[in-house]
Design an enzyme around this catalytic site. Structure first.
Site, PDB file in Angstrom:
ATOM      1  CG  ASP A 157      -5.329   4.981   9.855  1.00 57.23           C
ATOM      2  OD1 ASP A 157      -5.770   6.065   9.465  1.00 57.23           O
ATOM      3  OD2 ASP A 157      -6.006   4.223   9.806  1.00 57.23           O
ATOM      4  CG  ASP A 176       6.399  -0.620   2.785  1.00 55.86           C
ATOM      5  OD1 ASP A 176       6.566  -1.627   2.314  1.00 55.86           O
ATOM      6  OD2 ASP A 176       5.970  -0.509   3.794  1.00 55.86           O
ATOM      7  CD  GLN A 215      -4.576   0.639  -1.173  1.00 53.26           C
ATOM      8  OE1 GLN A 215      -4.650  -0.269  -0.346  1.00 53.26           O
ATOM      9  NE2 GLN A 215      -3.912   1.933  -1.015  1.00 53.26           N
ATOM     10  CG  ASP A 247      -8.276   8.679   5.938  1.00 55.76           C
ATOM     11  OD1 ASP A 247      -7.770   7.464   6.116  1.00 55.76           O
ATOM     12  OD2 ASP A 247      -8.410   9.470   6.911  1.00 55.76           O
TER      13      ASP A 247
HETATM   14  N1  SAM Z   1      -8.321   5.876   8.213  1.00 55.34           N
HETATM   15  C1  SAM Z   1      -9.131   4.915   7.690  1.00 55.34           C
HETATM   16  C2  SAM Z   1     -10.489   4.938   8.413  1.00 55.34           C
HETATM   17  O1  SAM Z   1     -10.818   5.991   8.838  1.00 55.34           O
HETATM   18  O2  SAM Z   1     -10.912   3.873   8.704  1.00 55.34           O
HETATM   19  C3  SAM Z   1      -8.380   3.609   8.084  1.00 55.34           C
HETATM   20  C4  SAM Z   1      -7.643   3.104   6.711  1.00 55.34           C
HETATM   21  S1  SAM Z   1      -6.481   3.952   5.923  1.00 55.34           S
HETATM   22  C5  SAM Z   1      -7.340   4.535   4.433  1.00 55.34           C
HETATM   23  C6  SAM Z   1      -5.213   2.802   5.602  1.00 55.34           C
HETATM   24  C7  SAM Z   1      -4.006   3.236   4.584  1.00 55.34           C
HETATM   25  O3  SAM Z   1      -3.037   2.301   4.981  1.00 55.34           O
HETATM   26  C8  SAM Z   1      -4.352   3.057   3.000  1.00 55.34           C
HETATM   27  O4  SAM Z   1      -4.218   4.447   2.714  1.00 55.34           O
HETATM   28  C9  SAM Z   1      -3.259   2.305   2.597  1.00 55.34           C
HETATM   29  O5  SAM Z   1      -2.886   2.921   1.365  1.00 55.34           O
HETATM   30  C10 SAM Z   1      -2.061   2.576   3.627  1.00 55.34           C
HETATM   31  N2  SAM Z   1      -0.986   1.385   3.731  1.00 55.34           N
HETATM   32  C11 SAM Z   1      -1.269   0.017   3.468  1.00 55.34           C
HETATM   33  N3  SAM Z   1      -0.232  -0.546   3.746  1.00 55.34           N
HETATM   34  C12 SAM Z   1       0.770   0.442   3.854  1.00 55.34           C
HETATM   35  C13 SAM Z   1       2.327   0.594   4.124  1.00 55.34           C
HETATM   36  N4  SAM Z   1       2.908  -0.797   3.901  1.00 55.34           N
HETATM   37  N5  SAM Z   1       2.790   1.693   4.296  1.00 55.34           N
HETATM   38  C14 SAM Z   1       2.193   2.756   4.399  1.00 55.34           C
HETATM   39  N6  SAM Z   1       0.852   2.945   4.109  1.00 55.34           N
HETATM   40  C15 SAM Z   1       0.311   1.790   3.997  1.00 55.34           C
END
Ligand code: SAM
Length: 306
Positions: A173, A154, A48, A103
């Site tokens: 999350d 993943d 991304q 994060d």
């Molecule tokens: N904690 C954030 C907040 O306060 O709104 C919410 C979003 S968090 C940044 C979402 C995370 O999910 C991202 O870091 C993304 O890289 C991760 N992510 C997306 N798809 C994923 C997958 N299939 N397996 C593991 N992590 C994933």
């Protein structure tokens, strides 16, 4: 100097010079905007686009593929609710798995619970972890806890490999079902979560907005009712910088010791020991926990009909 705003990558448009506008097919016809003081980081990982900018009124902001993930000012609402709604609903959670959450904010909240002995996190994108540690230390503080083990990968594959009944709680999350998180909203993934939970174990997932995504929520609820034979509940809260200003959560439990999510039997706000290292809770309390399950009629009708 417009703080590099004019160099914003194509994936996000600054429809108003000096402002970031969150335009997405997931919320057609509307866009939340934040005034940009300075772009602090721009990168493209294998998964991304990643941007960090200093906003005028919400502190630093993390953006993934043009979608706001968190701001320093209001991340407490989401991180505290997605963590404490499940963990305060069961006695003595010990083993917790976080999917996504790179994060570190959910880690910060989960580690407030003294009963927790082990926290696994599976985040697909190392760039999110590194960027959060550099630009959001008050969020990434969650990684400092010795109970945390970080797996980069993943979440779908990770859960397939988890032995049955391993966790007391799983917290998903994730970003939205466009991009790497798409499979985290599908039935096979929920089945693997149910398998990884002990009897009476709980899962809490990010479950979009009742104003924008009732069609997505309908599908999630229908899948969860088929898979989780304990209880299935939808809760919601306010996060000003999420689309439509709200975000929802699916709270489910597997068959076994009954879980009444609306009654927090393990109140974190009664225990002060975590405040020294993590700072005070800014949003969550036992009353807002119970209130989170009160739904407007249009949403309740759909969710209860599934
Ligand atoms: N904690 C954030 C907040 O306060 O709104 C919410 C979003 S968090 C940044 C979402 C995370 O999910 C991202 O870091 C993304 O890289 C991760 N992510 C997306 N798809 C994923 C997958 N299939 N397996 C593991 N992590 C994933």
């Amino acid at each position: 100097n417009d703080g590099g705003v004019s160099e914003l990558p194509d994936c996000i448009s600054s429809v108003i010079p000096g402002w970031f506008s969150e335009i997405s097919p997931m919320w057609p016809g509307e866009a939340h905007s934040l005034k940009v003081e300075k772009i602090l980081f721009q990168g493209k990982s294998d998964y991304q686009n990643v941007i960090v900018f200093q906003s005028a009124t919400y502190g630093k902001v993390l953006v993934l593929d043009g979608v706001i993930q968190l701001t320093e000012r209001d991340e407490c609402a989401y991180q505290e609710m997605i963590s404490h709604l499940p963990l305060c609903s069961i006695p003595n959670p010990k083993k917790v798995l976080v999917i996504g959450g790179g994060d570190g904010g959910v880690l910060r909240e989960v580690s407030r619970h003294a009963s927790v002995e082990k926290i696994d996190i599976c985040e697909i994108d190392k760039m999110v972890v590194d960027v959060s540690k550099e630009y959001f230390p008050s969020v990434a503080v969650g990684y400092d806890d010795p109970r945390v083990t970080l797996h980069i990968g993943d979440g779908v594959a990770f859960l397939k490999a988890v032995p049955e009944g391993t966790y007391d709680a799983v917290i998903v999350d994730s970003s939205d079902p466009i991009g790497p998180a798409q499979e985290l909203f599908e039935k096979p993934f929920f089945e693997s979560v149910a398998k990884a939970l002990r009897p009476g174990g709980v899962v809490c997932t990010q479950a979009e907005s009742i104003w924008l995504h009732m069609h997505i929520i309908e599908d999630i609820v229908a899948n969860c009712r088929q898979i989780f034979k304990g209880s299935v509940n939808y809760a919601w809260t306010t996060v000003p910088t999420y689309p439509s200003g709200v975000i929802g959560f699916m709270l489910c439990s597997t068959e076994g010791p009954p879980v009444n999510f609306k009654n927090p039997i393990n109140p974190i706000d009664a225990d002060e020991s975590h405040i020294k290292s993590k700072g005070p809770l800014k949003f969550y309390n036992a009353e807002i926990h119970s209130a989170a399950f009160c739904l407007p009629s249009f949403a309740r009708k759909v969710i209860e009909s599934k």
